[in-house]
Design a protein around this motif. Structure first.
Motif, PDB file in Angstrom:
ATOM      1  N   LEU A 144      38.514  26.242  51.819  1.00  0.00           N
ATOM      2  CA  LEU A 144      38.345  26.443  50.385  1.00  0.00           C
ATOM      3  C   LEU A 144      36.867  26.409  50.051  1.00  0.00           C
ATOM      4  O   LEU A 144      36.184  25.428  50.290  1.00  0.00           O
ATOM      5  CB  LEU A 144      39.091  25.357  49.598  1.00  0.00           C
ATOM      6  N   SER A 177      36.329  31.401  47.068  1.00  0.00           N
ATOM      7  CA  SER A 177      37.774  31.564  47.218  1.00  0.00           C
ATOM      8  C   SER A 177      38.517  30.886  46.066  1.00  0.00           C
ATOM      9  O   SER A 177      39.521  31.411  45.590  1.00  0.00           O
ATOM     10  CB  SER A 177      38.252  31.041  48.567  1.00  0.00           C
ATOM     11  N   ILE A 204      38.431  33.274  43.228  1.00  0.00           N
ATOM     12  CA  ILE A 204      39.412  34.348  43.459  1.00  0.00           C
ATOM     13  C   ILE A 204      40.814  33.850  43.124  1.00  0.00           C
ATOM     14  O   ILE A 204      41.585  34.543  42.459  1.00  0.00           O
ATOM     15  CB  ILE A 204      39.339  34.857  44.922  1.00  0.00           C
ATOM     16  N   TYR A 205      41.142  32.621  43.548  1.00  0.00           N
ATOM     17  CA  TYR A 205      42.474  32.073  43.284  1.00  0.00           C
ATOM     18  C   TYR A 205      42.711  31.884  41.786  1.00  0.00           C
ATOM     19  O   TYR A 205      43.784  32.188  41.282  1.00  0.00           O
ATOM     20  CB  TYR A 205      42.684  30.753  44.015  1.00  0.00           C
ATOM     21  N   HIS A 256      36.655  36.898  55.836  1.00  0.00           N
ATOM     22  CA  HIS A 256      36.961  35.765  54.965  1.00  0.00           C
ATOM     23  C   HIS A 256      37.297  36.214  53.542  1.00  0.00           C
ATOM     24  O   HIS A 256      38.251  35.729  52.938  1.00  0.00           O
ATOM     25  CB  HIS A 256      35.785  34.785  54.950  1.00  0.00           C
ATOM     26  N   ALA A 257      36.534  37.139  52.993  1.00  0.00           N
ATOM     27  CA  ALA A 257      36.784  37.599  51.626  1.00  0.00           C
ATOM     28  C   ALA A 257      38.137  38.282  51.519  1.00  0.00           C
ATOM     29  O   ALA A 257      38.863  38.113  50.532  1.00  0.00           O
ATOM     30  CB  ALA A 257      35.678  38.540  51.174  1.00  0.00           C
ATOM     31  N   SER A 315      40.805  35.627  51.649  1.00  0.00           N
ATOM     32  CA  SER A 315      40.887  34.945  50.359  1.00  0.00           C
ATOM     33  C   SER A 315      41.643  35.802  49.348  1.00  0.00           C
ATOM     34  O   SER A 315      42.460  35.296  48.582  1.00  0.00           O
ATOM     35  CB  SER A 315      39.489  34.620  49.821  1.00  0.00           C
ATOM     36  N   THR A 360      45.363  35.763  50.282  1.00  0.00           N
ATOM     37  CA  THR A 360      45.973  34.508  49.843  1.00  0.00           C
ATOM     38  C   THR A 360      46.022  34.457  48.321  1.00  0.00           C
ATOM     39  O   THR A 360      46.992  33.969  47.739  1.00  0.00           O
ATOM     40  CB  THR A 360      45.188  33.308  50.400  1.00  0.00           C
ATOM     41  N   GLY A 361      45.000  34.970  47.677  1.00  0.00           N
ATOM     42  CA  GLY A 361      44.985  35.013  46.216  1.00  0.00           C
ATOM     43  C   GLY A 361      46.147  35.802  45.656  1.00  0.00           C
ATOM     44  O   GLY A 361      46.678  35.484  44.593  1.00  0.00           O
TER      45      GLY A 361
END
Length: 146
Positions: free
Chosen positions: A48, A52, A55-56, A114-115, A118, A121-122
C-alpha cells in the motif's frame, strides 16, 4: 480467468439480472460480504502506497456512483400475481457491470507493473462499492413499497 469463464460469467449475469426475483432484505448483505472478502484477500498481496491508496479511494467513489446509478435503474415493484416485492435489473446496469469486468480483464492482461496492479485491485473496489450502493438503493425502494 480464461475467456471461456468470462463468457460463462457474462451469460449468467445477463440471465440473473434480467430475471425478476423476490427481494429478501435479510439476504441483501451476502453478496457485498463476499465481494469484501475477495477484495481484502487481493489487497493484502500488494504494497500500500499513497498512490495506490488514492487509486482505491477514487475507485470507491466511482463504484458508489455507478452503484447508485444502477440501483436507481433497477425496477422494484409489487408483483401483482404473488404480492411479493420483486426487483429486475436493467440493460444499462448490465452494460455498466460488464464494462467494469472488461476493464479489469484488460488490466490483468497488460502486465504486472505496480500501477497496473493497483488499478486492477482498485477495480475490485469499484465492484464492491457498486454492489453495496446498488443493494442499498434496492433496499430503500423495498422499504418504500413494504
Amino acid at each position: 480467468m480464461s475467456m471461456t469463464n468470462y463468457v460463462i460469467v457474462v451469460i449468467l449475469v445477463v440471465i440473473l439480472n434480467l430475471r425478476e426475483k423476490e427481494i429478501r432484505p435479510s439476504r441483501l448483505w451476502i453478496t457485498p460480504a463476499l465481494f469484501a472478502y475477495l477484495m481484502l484477500s487481493s489487497v493484502t498481496k500488494i504494497d500500500l502506497t499513497p498512490g495506490s491508496l488514492l487509486i482505491y479511494l477514487i475507485c470507491i467513489v466511482i463504484g458508489l456512483a455507478l452503484g447508485a446509478w444502477r440501483g436507481k435503474l433497477q425496477k422494484v415493484r409489487v408483483n401483482p400475481d404473488t404480492g411479493k416485492i420483486t426487483s429486475q435489473g436493467s440493460i444499462v446496469g448490465i452494460v455498466i457491470f460488464l464494462a467494469v469486468m472488461l476493464i479489469r480483464h484488460l488490466t490483468e492482461y497488460w502486465g504486472a507493473h505496480h500501477a497496473v496492479l493497483s488499478l486492477s485491485t482498485g477495480l475490485l473496489f469499484v465492484s464492491l462499492a457498486n454492489v453495496c450502493a446498488r443493494r442499498y438503493f434496492v433496499y430503500l425502494k423495498y422499504k418504500q413499497l413494504a
